[in-house]
Motif scaffolding. Structure first.
Motif, PDB file in Angstrom:
ATOM      1  N   UNK A 185       0.836  -1.180   0.000  1.00 11.60           N
ATOM      2  CA  UNK A 185       0.000   0.000   0.000  1.00 11.60           C
ATOM      3  C   UNK A 185       0.878   1.240   0.000  1.00 11.60           C
ATOM      4  N   UNK A 186       0.335   2.311  -0.580  1.00 15.01           N
ATOM      5  CA  UNK A 186       1.044   3.588  -0.604  1.00 15.01           C
ATOM      6  C   UNK A 186       0.127   4.662  -0.043  1.00 15.01           C
ATOM      7  N   UNK A 187       0.674   5.455   0.842  1.00 12.84           N
ATOM      8  CA  UNK A 187      -0.089   6.525   1.457  1.00 12.84           C
ATOM      9  C   UNK A 187       0.658   7.836   1.355  1.00 12.84           C
ATOM     10  N   UNK A 188      -0.024   8.857   0.914  1.00  7.93           N
ATOM     11  CA  UNK A 188       0.632  10.150   0.741  1.00  7.93           C
ATOM     12  C   UNK A 188       0.953  10.793   2.082  1.00  7.93           C
ATOM     13  N   UNK A 189       0.070  10.630   3.047  1.00  6.93           N
ATOM     14  CA  UNK A 189       0.309  11.244   4.355  1.00  6.93           C
ATOM     15  C   UNK A 189      -0.503  10.506   5.433  1.00  6.93           C
ATOM     16  N   UNK A 190      -0.177   9.239   5.681  1.00  2.47           N
ATOM     17  CA  UNK A 190      -0.962   8.497   6.666  1.00  2.47           C
ATOM     18  C   UNK A 190      -0.738   9.021   8.082  1.00  2.47           C
ATOM     19  N   UNK A 191      -1.820   9.208   8.812  1.00  2.03           N
ATOM     20  CA  UNK A 191      -1.695   9.670  10.194  1.00  2.03           C
ATOM     21  C   UNK A 191      -1.324   8.522  11.128  1.00  2.03           C
ATOM     22  N   UNK A 242      -2.835   1.545  10.093  1.00  2.36           N
ATOM     23  CA  UNK A 242      -4.267   1.505   9.812  1.00  2.36           C
ATOM     24  C   UNK A 242      -4.487   1.492   8.311  1.00  2.36           C
ATOM     25  N   UNK A 243      -5.202   0.491   7.811  1.00  2.00           N
ATOM     26  CA  UNK A 243      -5.304   0.296   6.371  1.00  2.00           C
ATOM     27  C   UNK A 243      -5.987   1.464   5.665  1.00  2.00           C
ATOM     28  N   UNK A 244      -7.009   2.065   6.280  1.00  5.56           N
ATOM     29  CA  UNK A 244      -7.741   3.115   5.575  1.00  5.56           C
ATOM     30  C   UNK A 244      -6.958   4.421   5.457  1.00  5.56           C
ATOM     31  N   UNK A 245      -5.793   4.496   6.065  1.00  6.63           N
ATOM     32  CA  UNK A 245      -4.934   5.672   5.908  1.00  6.63           C
ATOM     33  C   UNK A 245      -4.127   5.620   4.614  1.00  6.63           C
ATOM     34  N   UNK A 246      -4.168   4.508   3.911  1.00 12.12           N
ATOM     35  CA  UNK A 246      -3.418   4.357   2.677  1.00 12.12           C
ATOM     36  C   UNK A 246      -4.313   4.607   1.482  1.00 12.12           C
ATOM     37  N   UNK A 247      -3.740   5.221   0.452  1.00 12.19           N
ATOM     38  CA  UNK A 247      -4.523   5.679  -0.687  1.00 12.19           C
ATOM     39  C   UNK A 247      -4.584   4.675  -1.836  1.00 12.19           C
ATOM     40  N   UNK A 248      -3.531   3.890  -2.005  1.00 16.86           N
ATOM     41  CA  UNK A 248      -3.459   2.968  -3.139  1.00 16.86           C
ATOM     42  C   UNK A 248      -3.004   1.597  -2.663  1.00 16.86           C
TER      43      UNK A 248
END
Length: 124
Positions: A97-103, A107-113
């Motif tokens: 998964x890749x996240x631009x700015x995960x808090x 947590x899976x829903x913090x990732x964008x792709x």
């Protein structure tokens, strides 16, 4: 649309090793936070490991600490997960998964792709 493509899954005996890789289709994601999650049949998706954009900070679930290593090569837009001393309970589909700015990196829903997943089966 950004794509994440995982490679390296397969069947391995308990105690063996596998290396997963995940390549992003767009260079801009070289600066994204990257994570690995896994999901076993009938279970929720769970955090495995994460790495900051620079690679300077890494995070692991307690269940894999000391056995798994996450790393990245931003020049290749690729993140890796080396998995050693694999156990049968590690049998899952592994997702990058890749996240631009995960808090919260675990947590899976913090990732964008998300990638499509790679099956890892550990036989006893």
């Amino acid at each position: 649309q950004v794509q994440l493509v995982e490679l390296g899954g397969g069947l391995v005996q308990a105690g063996g090793s596998l290396r997963l890789s995940c390549a992003a289709s767009e260079r801009t994601f070289s600066s994204a936070f990257k994570g690995w999650f896994r999901q076993a049949p009938g279970k929720e998706r769970e955090f495995v490991a994460a790495i900051s954009w620079s690679g300077g900070s890494t995070y692991y679930a307690d269940s894999v600490k000391g056995r798994f290593t996450i790393s990245r090569d931003n020049a290749k837009n690729t993140v890796y997960q080396q998995m050693n001393s694999l156990k049968p309970k590690g049998t899952s589909v592994y997702y990058c998964a890749a996240g631009l700015d995960p808090r919260d990196y675990c947590v899976s829903y913090e990732y964008d792709y998300w990638g499509q997943g790679a099956q890892v089966t550990v036989s006893s």
